[in-house]
Write a protein that holds these residues in place. Structure first.
Motif, PDB file in Angstrom:
ATOM      1  N   ASP A   1       0.865  -1.190   0.000  1.00 38.13           N
ATOM      2  CA  ASP A   1       0.000   0.000   0.000  1.00 38.13           C
ATOM      3  C   ASP A   1       0.893   1.230   0.000  1.00 38.13           C
ATOM      4  N   PHE A   2       0.927   1.944  -1.116  1.00 38.48           N
ATOM      5  CA  PHE A   2       1.728   3.172  -1.191  1.00 38.48           C
ATOM      6  C   PHE A   2       0.933   4.309  -0.562  1.00 38.48           C
ATOM      7  N   GLY A   3       1.548   4.996   0.396  1.00 38.69           N
ATOM      8  CA  GLY A   3       0.850   6.103   1.024  1.00 38.69           C
ATOM      9  C   GLY A   3       1.542   6.494   2.304  1.00 38.69           C
ATOM     10  N   ALA A   4       1.117   7.623   2.849  1.00 35.77           N
ATOM     11  CA  ALA A   4       1.706   8.096   4.102  1.00 35.77           C
ATOM     12  C   ALA A   4       1.221   7.219   5.249  1.00 35.77           C
ATOM     13  N   PRO A   5       2.051   7.024   6.278  1.00 35.64           N
ATOM     14  CA  PRO A   5       1.651   6.176   7.404  1.00 35.64           C
ATOM     15  C   PRO A   5       0.342   6.664   8.014  1.00 35.64           C
ATOM     16  N   GLY A   6      -0.566   5.737   8.247  1.00 29.66           N
ATOM     17  CA  GLY A   6      -1.828   6.087   8.887  1.00 29.66           C
ATOM     18  C   GLY A   6      -2.858   6.695   7.956  1.00 29.66           C
ATOM     19  N   SER A   7      -2.494   6.893   6.686  1.00 30.61           N
ATOM     20  CA  SER A   7      -3.450   7.467   5.735  1.00 30.61           C
ATOM     21  C   SER A   7      -3.895   6.388   4.748  1.00 30.61           C
ATOM     22  N   THR A   8      -4.985   6.677   4.062  1.00 33.95           N
ATOM     23  CA  THR A   8      -5.452   5.761   3.025  1.00 33.95           C
ATOM     24  C   THR A   8      -4.397   5.681   1.923  1.00 33.95           C
ATOM     25  N   ALA A   9      -4.165   4.474   1.421  1.00 35.09           N
ATOM     26  CA  ALA A   9      -3.172   4.293   0.359  1.00 35.09           C
ATOM     27  C   ALA A   9      -3.582   5.060  -0.897  1.00 35.09           C
ATOM     28  N   VAL A  10      -2.598   5.634  -1.596  1.00 35.91           N
ATOM     29  CA  VAL A  10      -2.903   6.278  -2.880  1.00 35.91           C
ATOM     30  C   VAL A  10      -2.878   5.264  -4.012  1.00 35.91           C
ATOM     31  N   ALA A  11      -2.229   4.128  -3.771  1.00 32.69           N
ATOM     32  CA  ALA A  11      -2.172   3.058  -4.777  1.00 32.69           C
ATOM     33  C   ALA A  11      -1.804   1.771  -4.069  1.00 32.69           C
ATOM     34  N   THR A  12      -2.301   0.651  -4.564  1.00 28.92           N
ATOM     35  CA  THR A  12      -1.970  -0.653  -3.986  1.00 28.92           C
ATOM     36  C   THR A  12      -1.498  -1.580  -5.093  1.00 28.92           C
ATOM     37  N   GLU A  13      -0.351  -2.190  -4.850  1.00 33.45           N
ATOM     38  CA  GLU A  13       0.122  -3.233  -5.751  1.00 33.45           C
ATOM     39  C   GLU A  13      -0.012  -4.549  -5.002  1.00 33.45           C
ATOM     40  N   SER A  14      -0.701  -5.518  -5.583  1.00 32.15           N
ATOM     41  CA  SER A  14      -0.718  -6.832  -4.934  1.00 32.15           C
ATOM     42  C   SER A  14      -0.522  -7.911  -5.976  1.00 32.15           C
ATOM     43  N   PHE A  15       0.186  -8.933  -5.561  1.00 30.74           N
ATOM     44  CA  PHE A  15       0.443 -10.039  -6.485  1.00 30.74           C
ATOM     45  C   PHE A  15       0.615 -11.327  -5.696  1.00 30.74           C
ATOM     46  N   THR A  16       0.383 -12.431  -6.397  1.00 30.59           N
ATOM     47  CA  THR A  16       0.609 -13.757  -5.824  1.00 30.59           C
ATOM     48  C   THR A  16       1.610 -14.453  -6.723  1.00 30.59           C
ATOM     49  N   LEU A  17       2.736 -14.808  -6.146  1.00 34.20           N
ATOM     50  CA  LEU A  17       3.781 -15.444  -6.949  1.00 34.20           C
ATOM     51  C   LEU A  17       3.230 -16.721  -7.575  1.00 34.20           C
ATOM     52  N   GLY A  18       3.559 -16.933  -8.828  1.00 34.39           N
ATOM     53  CA  GLY A  18       3.104 -18.136  -9.521  1.00 34.39           C
ATOM     54  C   GLY A  18       1.741 -17.984 -10.170  1.00 34.39           C
ATOM     55  N   SER A  19       1.027 -16.896  -9.851  1.00 33.59           N
ATOM     56  CA  SER A  19      -0.303 -16.675 -10.445  1.00 33.59           C
ATOM     57  C   SER A  19      -0.366 -15.275 -11.035  1.00 33.59           C
ATOM     58  N   PRO A  20       0.162 -15.114 -12.237  1.00 28.72           N
ATOM     59  CA  PRO A  20       0.192 -13.771 -12.825  1.00 28.72           C
ATOM     60  C   PRO A  20      -1.207 -13.197 -13.008  1.00 28.72           C
ATOM     61  N   GLY A  21      -1.374 -11.953 -12.598  1.00 26.79           N
ATOM     62  CA  GLY A  21      -2.639 -11.273 -12.848  1.00 26.79           C
ATOM     63  C   GLY A  21      -2.546 -10.479 -14.142  1.00 26.79           C
ATOM     64  N   SER A  22      -3.517  -9.613 -14.346  1.00 27.49           N
ATOM     65  CA  SER A  22      -3.501  -8.769 -15.531  1.00 27.49           C
ATOM     66  C   SER A  22      -3.748  -7.328 -15.113  1.00 27.49           C
ATOM     67  N   PRO A  23      -2.832  -6.392 -15.300  1.00 24.35           N
ATOM     68  CA  PRO A  23      -1.497  -6.636 -15.864  1.00 24.35           C
ATOM     69  C   PRO A  23      -0.644  -7.499 -14.933  1.00 24.35           C
ATOM     70  N   ASN A  24       0.346  -8.142 -15.494  1.00 23.68           N
ATOM     71  CA  ASN A  24       1.186  -9.042 -14.700  1.00 23.68           C
ATOM     72  C   ASN A  24       2.300  -8.261 -14.011  1.00 23.68           C
ATOM     73  N   VAL A  25       2.064  -7.945 -12.736  1.00 27.68           N
ATOM     74  CA  VAL A  25       3.066  -7.188 -11.978  1.00 27.68           C
ATOM     75  C   VAL A  25       3.984  -8.114 -11.182  1.00 27.68           C
ATOM     76  N   ASN A  26       3.808  -9.434 -11.339  1.00 31.91           N
ATOM     77  CA  ASN A  26       4.661 -10.360 -10.585  1.00 31.91           C
ATOM     78  C   ASN A  26       6.129 -10.124 -10.885  1.00 31.91           C
ATOM     79  N   PRO A  27       6.939  -9.945  -9.834  1.00 30.36           N
ATOM     80  CA  PRO A  27       8.380  -9.895 -10.088  1.00 30.36           C
ATOM     81  C   PRO A  27       8.887 -11.282 -10.490  1.00 30.36           C
TER      82      PRO A  27
END
Ligand SMILES: *[C@@H]1O[C@H](CO)[C@@H](O)[C@H](O)[C@H]1NC(C)=O
Ligand SMILES: *[C@@H]1O[C@H](CO)[C@@H](O)[C@H](O)[C@H]1NC(C)=O
Length: 371
Positions: A304-330
């Protein structure tokens, strides 16, 4: 200029920073070399830009654009470095250490002019003036002390390759001094030291807001209301001791759905395809056996990108081995346990498949927009 601005920002930001770019109009795209079709890069490889050194007719180079470091590093024998003059008479001895690859670059910081977009029919020439590290020695030093004040590898048996060729990096990140880059300061960042765009010089009277938008087409230097439309911003903390510098962006990190997430810092690094994670001891992490420090497939990571204690301005989430779309898996996640104060993730470059980001060096902000 910078410290005064940092204070101004601290006061201005609680108002959600509305209108900070009003009246700023000067901007230019420095396109990625890989965006040959104009449809954007897919972030599967490093991205590069074309730049001439010395003058608009100087030698042309194609450095890697690296948001994980700050400052330019080119192999000394491949640039106009004067080997017959002591470093001290033309610049300052120095180093940059990459904690991800353990590469130590030693050389001499020498001031140079850089020209982007020379010969480009669409985008104006952008000139920047910064010291560049003319790299004279390269080594791979896993035992390097990131707090080193000498820049030497403590293991004297590690081969120190003189005059290694092929290194060309353009570090455009910030806040990475503590991680082996004490000399990677804002005065070294070409995108924070732009002298002119086209025929316009970037003096204080110019309607130019120092910063850049990073999207799949390249680097858009000079922030405007138009090129930052839709960006959700949050404040960067001022660096405690480096004028005009900020700390890495804040983020809250959760692995395998753990709650609450752990507050720390984050870097969205164009320079790597894998991810590095530092979590406090005791965090439940699942490791691949025999592959020290790698998280297993099915590990779920949320940032969750954002200032501590504040609502996130953006969230990146991924599960390794299960690429989503777009595929942000490292490519993989390498994780270590560290002091909670060092909690951190380097997401790697695939995160840019989901986000356009913007760095506002004038107002001390970082922002995201979904692609
Ligand atoms: C020092 O470097 C040499 C050469 O790379 C390596 O064989 C050795 O294991 C290193 N020693 C330590 C303590 O890391
Ligand atoms: C590196 O190359 C330069 C230019 O050819 C040469 O003068 C210098 O001695 C070389 N350095 C080392 C350590 O070999």
């Amino acid at each position: 200029m910078a410290p005064a601005l940092a204070k101004l920002v601290a006061k201005a930001l609680p108002l959600a920073a509305r209108g900070l770019l009003t009246g700023y109009t000067t901007t230019a795209l420095i396109p990625f070399y890989e965006d040959t079709t104009g449809s954007g890069v897919d972030w599967s490889t490093n991205v590069h830009v074309t730049v001439r050194m010395g003058s608009t007719t100087g030698h042309s180079y194609r450095p890697i654009v690296d948001t994980g470091t700050q400052g330019m590093v080119f192999s000394a024998p491949e640039m106009d470095y004067d080997f017959n003059t002591p470093c001290e008479d033309q610049g300052t001895p120095g180093w940059q250490f990459l904690s991800s690859s353990n590469l130590l670059y030693e050389g001499c910081w020498v001031p140079r002019d850089f020209y982007f977009n020379v010969g480009d029919p669409v985008n104006p020439v952008v000139k920047a003036s910064v010291p560049i590290l003319a790299m004279m020695y390269k080594s791979e030093c896993p035992t390097f002390d990131i707090a080193s004040t000498t820049g030497h590898c403590p293991n004297a048996s590690v081969p120190r390759i003189a005059n290694a060729t092929g290194t060309r990096m353009m570090g455009v990140g910030w806040g990475r001094q503590y991680d082996g880059l004490p000399q990677g300061t804002p005065d070294k960042n070409p995108l924070r030291n732009i002298v002119s765009i086209g025929t316009q010089s970037m003096d204080p009277a110019t309607a130019y807001s120092a910063g850049y938008v990073l999207d799949s087409h390249g680097l858009r230097v000079g922030l405007t209301d138009a090129n930052t439309a839709g960006i959700s911003w949050y404040a960067l903390e001022a660096h405690a001791s480096i004028a005009g510098e900020f700390r890495e962006a804040r983020a809250c990190i959760a692995v395998d759905g753990a709650t609450p997430c752990v507050p720390g810092h984050a870097v969205v690094d164009t320079g790597i395809g894998q991810s590095y994670l530092r979590m406090p001891a005791g965090t439940a992490l699942r490791f691949v056996s025999g592959h020290s420090g790698r998280l297993v497939d099915t590990s779920a990571v949320r940032v969750d990108f954002g200032a501590p204690g504040s609502t996130a301005v953006a969230t990146e989430s991924f599960t390794l081995g299960s690429p989503g779309s777009p595929n942000v898996n490292p490519d993989y996640v390498s994780a270590v346990f560290r002091d909670p104060a060092l909690t951190y993730i380097n997401t790697g470059r695939h995160a840019y498949r989901a986000f356009v980001t913007a760095f506002d060096g004038q107002n001390g902000r970082y922002g995201f927009r979904s692609v």
